[in-house]
Motif scaffolding. Structure first.
Motif, PDB file in Angstrom:
ATOM      1  N   ILE A  31       7.534  11.498   1.685  1.00  0.00           N
ATOM      2  CA  ILE A  31       6.944  10.769   2.911  1.00  0.00           C
ATOM      3  C   ILE A  31       6.959   9.379   2.735  1.00  0.00           C
ATOM      4  CG2 ILE A  31       4.803  10.373   3.942  1.00  0.00           C
ATOM      5  CD1 ILE A  31       3.928  13.358   4.015  1.00  0.00           C
ATOM      6  N   ARG A  32       6.691   8.990   1.677  1.00  0.00           N
ATOM      7  CA  ARG A  32       6.675   7.542   1.331  1.00  0.00           C
ATOM      8  C   ARG A  32       7.906   6.978   1.514  1.00  0.00           C
ATOM      9  NH1 ARG A  32       6.848   7.098  -4.721  1.00  0.00           N
ATOM     10  NH2 ARG A  32       8.867   7.836  -4.296  1.00  0.00           N
ATOM     11  N   ASP A  33       9.198   7.474   0.980  1.00  0.00           N
ATOM     12  CA  ASP A  33      10.360   7.106   1.074  1.00  0.00           C
ATOM     13  C   ASP A  33      10.824   7.032   2.487  1.00  0.00           C
ATOM     14  OD1 ASP A  33      10.414   6.984  -1.522  1.00  0.00           O
ATOM     15  OD2 ASP A  33      11.606   8.768  -1.952  1.00  0.00           O
ATOM     16  N   LEU A  44       5.789  -8.075   2.609  1.00  0.00           N
ATOM     17  CA  LEU A  44       5.334  -8.567   3.888  1.00  0.00           C
ATOM     18  C   LEU A  44       4.893  -7.616   4.927  1.00  0.00           C
ATOM     19  CD1 LEU A  44       4.414 -11.412   5.220  1.00  0.00           C
ATOM     20  CD2 LEU A  44       6.720 -11.429   5.782  1.00  0.00           C
ATOM     21  N   ARG A  45       5.868  -6.959   5.103  1.00  0.00           N
ATOM     22  CA  ARG A  45       5.726  -5.847   6.429  1.00  0.00           C
ATOM     23  C   ARG A  45       4.352  -4.779   6.221  1.00  0.00           C
ATOM     24  NH1 ARG A  45      11.447  -4.133   9.183  1.00  0.00           N
ATOM     25  NH2 ARG A  45      12.393  -6.060   8.832  1.00  0.00           N
ATOM     26  N   MET A  46       4.124  -4.546   4.940  1.00  0.00           N
ATOM     27  CA  MET A  46       3.224  -3.478   4.745  1.00  0.00           C
ATOM     28  C   MET A  46       1.813  -4.058   4.708  1.00  0.00           C
ATOM     29  SD  MET A  46       2.668  -0.406   4.176  1.00  0.00           S
ATOM     30  CE  MET A  46       1.658   0.833   3.512  1.00  0.00           C
ATOM     31  N   ALA A  47       1.938  -5.509   4.433  1.00  0.00           N
ATOM     32  CA  ALA A  47       0.602  -6.392   4.443  1.00  0.00           C
ATOM     33  C   ALA A  47       0.169  -6.446   5.917  1.00  0.00           C
ATOM     34  CB  ALA A  47       0.803  -7.580   3.493  1.00  0.00           C
ATOM     35  N   ALA A  48       1.284  -7.017   6.697  1.00  0.00           N
ATOM     36  CA  ALA A  48       0.977  -7.030   8.134  1.00  0.00           C
ATOM     37  C   ALA A  48       0.432  -5.780   8.674  1.00  0.00           C
ATOM     38  CB  ALA A  48       2.198  -7.568   8.736  1.00  0.00           C
ATOM     39  N   LEU A  49       0.853  -4.655   8.548  1.00  0.00           N
ATOM     40  CA  LEU A  49       0.458  -3.612   9.029  1.00  0.00           C
ATOM     41  C   LEU A  49      -0.878  -3.044   8.610  1.00  0.00           C
ATOM     42  CD1 LEU A  49       1.272  -0.865  10.479  1.00  0.00           C
ATOM     43  CD2 LEU A  49       1.990   0.148   8.562  1.00  0.00           C
ATOM     44  N   MET A 108      -2.013   3.508  -0.297  1.00  0.00           N
ATOM     45  CA  MET A 108      -0.765   3.167  -1.172  1.00  0.00           C
ATOM     46  C   MET A 108      -0.667   3.868  -2.576  1.00  0.00           C
ATOM     47  SD  MET A 108       0.188  -0.632  -0.503  1.00  0.00           S
ATOM     48  CE  MET A 108       2.154  -0.319  -0.903  1.00  0.00           C
ATOM     49  N   LYS A 109      -1.914   4.254  -3.086  1.00  0.00           N
ATOM     50  CA  LYS A 109      -1.922   5.086  -4.216  1.00  0.00           C
ATOM     51  C   LYS A 109      -1.423   6.439  -4.017  1.00  0.00           C
ATOM     52  CE  LYS A 109      -4.867   6.350  -8.025  1.00  0.00           C
ATOM     53  NZ  LYS A 109      -6.209   6.310  -8.921  1.00  0.00           N
ATOM     54  N   ALA A 110      -2.170   7.070  -2.939  1.00  0.00           N
ATOM     55  CA  ALA A 110      -1.966   8.304  -2.411  1.00  0.00           C
ATOM     56  C   ALA A 110      -0.534   8.520  -2.019  1.00  0.00           C
ATOM     57  CB  ALA A 110      -2.880   8.629  -1.013  1.00  0.00           C
ATOM     58  N   LEU A 111       0.171   7.591  -1.556  1.00  0.00           N
ATOM     59  CA  LEU A 111       1.201   7.561  -1.325  1.00  0.00           C
ATOM     60  C   LEU A 111       2.480   7.616  -2.477  1.00  0.00           C
ATOM     61  CD1 LEU A 111       1.687   6.204   2.527  1.00  0.00           C
ATOM     62  CD2 LEU A 111       1.956   8.468   1.865  1.00  0.00           C
ATOM     63  N   ARG A 112       1.918   7.354  -3.446  1.00  0.00           N
ATOM     64  CA  ARG A 112       2.658   7.066  -4.693  1.00  0.00           C
ATOM     65  C   ARG A 112       3.592   5.717  -4.742  1.00  0.00           C
ATOM     66  NH1 ARG A 112      -0.430  10.903  -4.987  1.00  0.00           N
ATOM     67  NH2 ARG A 112       0.054  12.831  -5.782  1.00  0.00           N
ATOM     68  N   ASP A 171       2.861  -2.086  -9.087  1.00  0.00           N
ATOM     69  CA  ASP A 171       3.091  -3.492  -9.166  1.00  0.00           C
ATOM     70  C   ASP A 171       3.273  -3.738  -7.265  1.00  0.00           C
ATOM     71  OD1 ASP A 171       5.361  -2.118  -8.738  1.00  0.00           O
ATOM     72  OD2 ASP A 171       6.577  -4.031  -9.167  1.00  0.00           O
ATOM     73  N   ILE A 172       3.830  -2.841  -6.651  1.00  0.00           N
ATOM     74  CA  ILE A 172       3.973  -3.280  -5.064  1.00  0.00           C
ATOM     75  C   ILE A 172       2.690  -3.135  -4.265  1.00  0.00           C
ATOM     76  CG2 ILE A 172       5.032  -2.303  -3.120  1.00  0.00           C
ATOM     77  CD1 ILE A 172       7.101  -3.490  -4.840  1.00  0.00           C
ATOM     78  N   THR A 173       1.986  -2.043  -4.792  1.00  0.00           N
ATOM     79  CA  THR A 173       0.526  -1.878  -4.269  1.00  0.00           C
ATOM     80  C   THR A 173      -0.299  -3.037  -4.574  1.00  0.00           C
ATOM     81  OG1 THR A 173       0.751   0.518  -4.441  1.00  0.00           O
ATOM     82  CG2 THR A 173      -1.498  -0.352  -4.420  1.00  0.00           C
ATOM     83  N   ALA A 174      -0.324  -3.563  -5.626  1.00  0.00           N
ATOM     84  CA  ALA A 174      -1.075  -4.596  -6.131  1.00  0.00           C
ATOM     85  C   ALA A 174      -0.884  -6.072  -5.286  1.00  0.00           C
ATOM     86  CB  ALA A 174      -0.738  -5.108  -7.483  1.00  0.00           C
ATOM     87  N   LYS A 175       0.379  -6.216  -5.018  1.00  0.00           N
ATOM     88  CA  LYS A 175       0.906  -7.287  -4.017  1.00  0.00           C
ATOM     89  C   LYS A 175       0.332  -7.093  -2.602  1.00  0.00           C
ATOM     90  CE  LYS A 175       4.853  -8.579  -7.125  1.00  0.00           C
ATOM     91  NZ  LYS A 175       6.375  -8.620  -7.255  1.00  0.00           N
ATOM     92  N   VAL A 176       0.535  -5.914  -2.159  1.00  0.00           N
ATOM     93  CA  VAL A 176       0.180  -5.657  -0.720  1.00  0.00           C
ATOM     94  C   VAL A 176      -1.209  -6.031  -0.679  1.00  0.00           C
ATOM     95  CG1 VAL A 176       0.056  -3.921   1.275  1.00  0.00           C
ATOM     96  CG2 VAL A 176       2.389  -4.437  -0.106  1.00  0.00           C
ATOM     97  N   THR A 177      -2.129  -5.269  -1.476  1.00  0.00           N
ATOM     98  CA  THR A 177      -3.461  -5.372  -1.380  1.00  0.00           C
ATOM     99  C   THR A 177      -3.933  -6.889  -1.735  1.00  0.00           C
ATOM    100  OG1 THR A 177      -3.579  -3.093  -2.662  1.00  0.00           O
ATOM    101  CG2 THR A 177      -5.662  -4.646  -2.459  1.00  0.00           C
ATOM    102  N   ALA A 178      -3.365  -7.657  -2.494  1.00  0.00           N
ATOM    103  CA  ALA A 178      -3.852  -9.163  -2.658  1.00  0.00           C
ATOM    104  C   ALA A 178      -3.665  -9.728  -1.469  1.00  0.00           C
ATOM    105  CB  ALA A 178      -3.085  -9.725  -3.871  1.00  0.00           C
ATOM    106  N   LEU A 179      -2.320  -9.683  -0.718  1.00  0.00           N
ATOM    107  CA  LEU A 179      -2.234 -10.218   0.632  1.00  0.00           C
ATOM    108  C   LEU A 179      -3.246  -9.769   1.729  1.00  0.00           C
ATOM    109  CD1 LEU A 179       1.481 -10.094   0.900  1.00  0.00           C
ATOM    110  CD2 LEU A 179       0.266 -12.275   0.540  1.00  0.00           C
TER     111      LEU A 179
END
Length: 486
Positions: free
Chosen positions: A224-226, A296-301, A336-340, A344-352
């Motif tokens: 699903i994530r992919d 950027l797109r995920m943070a916007a979402l 994002m953790k649930a979607l595996r 590092d990607i999760t941390a950046k989106v979460t910080a934004l």
């Protein structure tokens, strides 16, 4: 164009263009594809270019990855390409696929398939098929169910994929309920192709997606994530996101998106958070400079997903969402953790998400240079993305307000540039390093050094750079206050 559905008269001009695209693309890869075709024919087998390769050739965007199908079984395929392919891999062998490379092209050759599914997982029970027609019918969408036979270049299109490509429609070769029952991931793939190709989903496909959305629960989080990542990175992610929400698919793996559709009553009017979010995603896409920036797109979402949980209506009837950025960051990390997604990607989106509101209030003139330093330090290497996210978040239709917000952020960026030039903001560190701290205080490595380092960094953020003497004096003052020295 044998076995192909006849084009409608109104489509002739566009289809001719598509065919010209295909000819040009196939000529580019034909030395390798035709060589391979001849090898299979000499061995008594068929070879067909299929799936996304034919679709992309017709769209004039064929890449260097080519998909083929054949009646040869994997062992025979290996014998045919041995000595011809520059490299061979067998990672997909259990599903009938052999990979190879030749002249810069990556080739995947798969035995005709006629598998069935157990209706519990998406894993197929692999059964080799015997003919091209059967193989094409099992494919996900008609636009992916066309073939070019090699080396003679005969075109096969039993399900009207060329017409659907011209009409920009996503339709299944079989009944969509049967297709999605076999593999529920295809529902998410339909939304992904809608986003990538800017195509519409056929009404029958849309209806089946809505009825069968719960079947997506059979699919692993990684798959699903992919698919979702490809959707969000599509040319038109908004179309794909709307389709996920409208069919109920989002509720199965990204319920926070559906949750943005907050109720609006006559006593507590506020902007439509869902529509606002889609606009922010669209704005973020417009700020990209070199392809998709998923972070950027995920943070916007996700930037406003904390609003439903923090919605409050004051005595004056005004709606507020206090600390929704904090709640949103927590929800983003969990989802994002649930979607595996990688940490590092999760941390950046979460910080934004956590930082996206920090800018508001700057225009009131309350920020000191210290506040600007902290803004830059907290954003770190995410600062360029934070700039884009904050600007994307301005969706007001009030032109005066929008102009003022834009001017305020221009002023902040200019101020950051000025202070950065003076103080090297990209490397905000204490004015004394750990070795200097240990030497001055006469302490070994340990927690005291860390506390001292943190204090000096706070001083650096608050007051800017200190010279060596001032930094040492501040460290000694702090150590006396902490009872570490006399």
């Amino acid at each position: 164009m044998s076995e192909a559905s006849a084009p409608h008269a109104a489509d002739r001009r566009e289809l001719t263009g598509a065919q010209r695209n295909a000819v040009a693309e196939l000529l580019r890869v034909s030395p390798v594809a035709d060589e391979l075709g001849h090898r299979f024919v000499r061995a008594g087998h068929e070879l067909h270019l299929v799936g996304g390769s034919v679709r992309d050739a017709l769209l004039g965007r064929l890449g260097d990855d080519l998909d083929f199908c054949t009646d040869a079984h994997p062992d025979e395929t290996l014998r045919i390409i041995k000595g011809w392919a520059e490299s061979i891999w067998e990672t997909g062998r259990e599903f009938g696929t052999i990979g190879a490379q030749r002249d810069g092209l990556r080739l995947e050759i798969t035995t005709f398939r006629a598998e069935s599914y157990d209706q519990v997982t998406r894993n197929p029970v692999v059964v080799y098929g015997t003919n091209l027609t059967e193989d094409l019918r099992r494919r996900d969408f008609t636009i992916n169910a066309m073939a070019v036979s090699l080396p003679e270049h005969r075109f096969t299109d039993p399900h009207g994929g060329l017409d659907d490509l011209s009409a920009k429609v996503i339709r299944t070769p079989a009944d969509p309920h049967e297709s999605f029952g076999d593999d529920p991931l295809r529902m998410l793939r339909a939304a992904r192709f809608a986003a990538q190709l800017r195509f519409a989903v056929h009404p029958d496909v849309h209806a089946a997606m809505s009825r069968m959305a719960a079947d997506l629960d059979r699919i692993t989080a990684e798959r699903i994530r992919d698919e979702f990542t490809k959707l969000l990175c599509g040319a038109d992610p908004i179309t794909g996101l709307r389709l996920l929400v409208d069919t109920g698919l989002a509720e199965r793996f990204l319920p926070e998106l559906t949750g943005l559709k907050l109720e609006i009553d006559e006593h507590a009017q506020h902007k439509d958070v869902y529509e606002h979010t889609l606009t922010v995603v669209e704005n973020a896409v417009s700020f990209e400079e070199d392809g998709c920036d998923f972070i950027l797109r995920m943070a916007a979402l996700m930037h406003d997903v904390g609003k439903p949980a923090t919605k409050a209506v004051g005595p004056d009837g005004r709606v507020s969402f206090h600390h929704h950025e904090v709640v949103g960051a927590r929800l983003t990390k969990a989802r994002m953790k649930a979607l595996r997604y990688p940490k590092d990607i999760t941390a950046k989106v979460t910080a934004l998400v956590a930082l996206h509101l920090r800018f508001y209030g700057y225009g009131r003139g309350e920020w000191t240079d210290s506040a600007v330093r902290r803004y830059v330090a907290d954003a770190g290497d995410l600062l360029p993305r934070l700039h884009k996210l904050t600007r994307s978040d301005c969706t007001t239709r009030n032109r005066r307000k929008a102009a003022q917000l834009g001017a305020d952020y221009d002023a902040l960026e200019d101020r950051i540039a000025r202070i950065a030039a003076e103080e090297d903001l990209a490397r905000v560190r204490p004015d004394l390093d750990g070795n200097a701290i240990m030497e001055l205080l006469g302490v070994p490595p340990g927690p005291v050094v860390g506390r001292a380092w943190k204090h000096l960094k706070e001083q650096r953020l608050e007051h800017g750079p200190l010279d060596r003497d001032a930094a040492e004096a501040e460290l000694l003052r702090w150590a006396r206050a902490e009872g570490l020295i006399d």
